[in-house]
Structures are given as C-alpha cells and as structure tokens.
Design an enzyme around this catalytic site. Sequence first.
Site, short mmCIF file in Angstrom:
data_model
loop_
_atom_site.label_atom_id
_atom_site.label_comp_id
_atom_site.label_asym_id
_atom_site.label_seq_id
_atom_site.Cartn_x
_atom_site.Cartn_y
_atom_site.Cartn_z
N SER A 1 0.76 -1.17 0.11
CA SER A 1 -0.08 -0.12 0.15
C SER A 1 0.78 1.17 -0.01
CB SER A 1 -0.95 0.14 1.29
OG SER A 1 -1.62 1.14 1.27
N TYR B 1 -1.42 -0.80 10.06
CA TYR B 1 -1.67 -1.18 8.63
C TYR B 1 -0.47 -0.91 7.95
CZ TYR B 1 -3.62 -1.08 3.91
OH TYR B 1 -3.98 -1.37 2.64
#
Length: 268
Positions: free
Chosen positions: A144, A157
């Site tokens: 990401s 995350y």
Amino acid sequence: MTKLDNLNAKVVWITGASSGLGKALAEECALQGAQVVLTARRFDELEKVRIGLLNPDLHLSIVADITDESQIRHAYAQVLECKGRIDWLINNAGLSQRALISETTMQTERAIMEVDYFSQVFLTKTVLPTFLAQKTGRIIFVSSVAGLLGTQYRASYSAAKAAIHMWANSLRAEVAEDGVDVSVIFPGFVKTNVSMNALNGEGKAQGYDNDATANGLDAGEFAQISVKALLKGEEYIVVGGRKEVLGTWVSRLSPSTLYKMIRKAKVK
C-alpha cells in the site's frame, strides 16, 4: 526481469479474490489468458467471481483462511493437483485499519500484522519450492502507499504493509539467480470495501466508507495498470491518484517535507 506479452496458459493464484482488488485482478488476468485460482474464505462468493470471469471453466475456487497454516498447505496441494504449476502468486488478501494508536488494542495490532504480514510470509514460503523447482515465475505482494508513507489512523496497517515490502526486497535478492521474480504493488485510494472492513481500535469492522476511498481509482483501472506493469516485469509499482504518487516521490527526495505534509493531511 521476465517480460510477457500476455498470460496465456499461465496459472495465477490470487488470495483475497472474492471482492475488491482481488476480484479486479482476477478479471484482468483472465482477460489476459490466465488460468486463475481464486482463494478466500467464502466459497459462494468465490464462485460468483469465477463464473463471471472470461472462460470460467478454466478457473478454480479454493477456500482457505490465509491465517490458518493447515488450510494454506491444503490449498497449495489442491492447486498443484489441479493445475500442476504456479506461474504468478498474488498475495492480495489484507486488512486495513482506521484508529489512532492510543485507541488501538494490542490484540488489534497483532490481528492486522497476522493478516497483512505473517500470513503472506507463510503462503510465500509454502509456495516457494515450486517456483524454485520451475526456475520461473513471479511472486507478487499487494502492499500500500500507506506502507511507504505512514499516516494517521493507519499505524498498524502502514507498519504491516511496510514490513511485507521489506521482506519482498530480501526475497527478490535471494532468488534473483533462480529465475524467480518478485514484485510489490502499492495501491493508493481505490474504490473497494476496504474502509468498510477496516478495523477500529477494538478490532471491529468500521462499517462505513471514507471519502478518499469512495472517490478513489476504479478497481478495474487499478487492475489494468497493475497487470500491464507486471507483464512488463516491473518490480516496484505505485498505482494511485496524483496526491498518493506525489507523496511517494517526496518520501524519497525529502522525508522531512513529507512528514510536514502528513501532519496537515486529513486522511481519516
């Protein structure tokens, strides 16, 4: 760096394939001629995806919880039994987060790391002998942009996505002489249910979308850009809007400038 014109007769195994990025990647790989192996926890949802793919009879649905090592071993055996080889492994299954560090329990921290890092490491280590024996293939990780930048409300995350990126870098170096390629994709905001499923500090699904995700890149467009780059043999693939791409460049050129930008950003 192996380049391909298409994926004709190639076997592509995708985790998290029942929705979102995984579904979009499956659709694009099928269009490029691949035999797609779809994996997620829900068979009915996988079958809906498989039936919607080009040439559905060429594809396979295999149920597995990626955090369960015994299920992964069984799924791997099924793939080899049915297809005989694996050309691309796309580690796509993931879990996001929307919570401040001060609100996030250690149980939630570990849950995100389990899905976004440890499960991908285990699956890759399980499949790696096949790639080494074949002396060909590509292992792909969906990280990401958050794993390159680190922003508010996504600490766990971001950390997990950064960790899998670094692990992939080491893997790439170790298998470089064995005919095995390694790529990492860094999506920015893409229109999926990722925000709906993102964990809050207590480890429960957020249950609603965020503006940035709702206004993000179309999942189909993300898949087209990603697969095109993978066919070219690219190893570092950033796919997102102008702000996300700019952020990744600033992170390389001037980290201190990036930190100032992030402090002012409204990213929840």
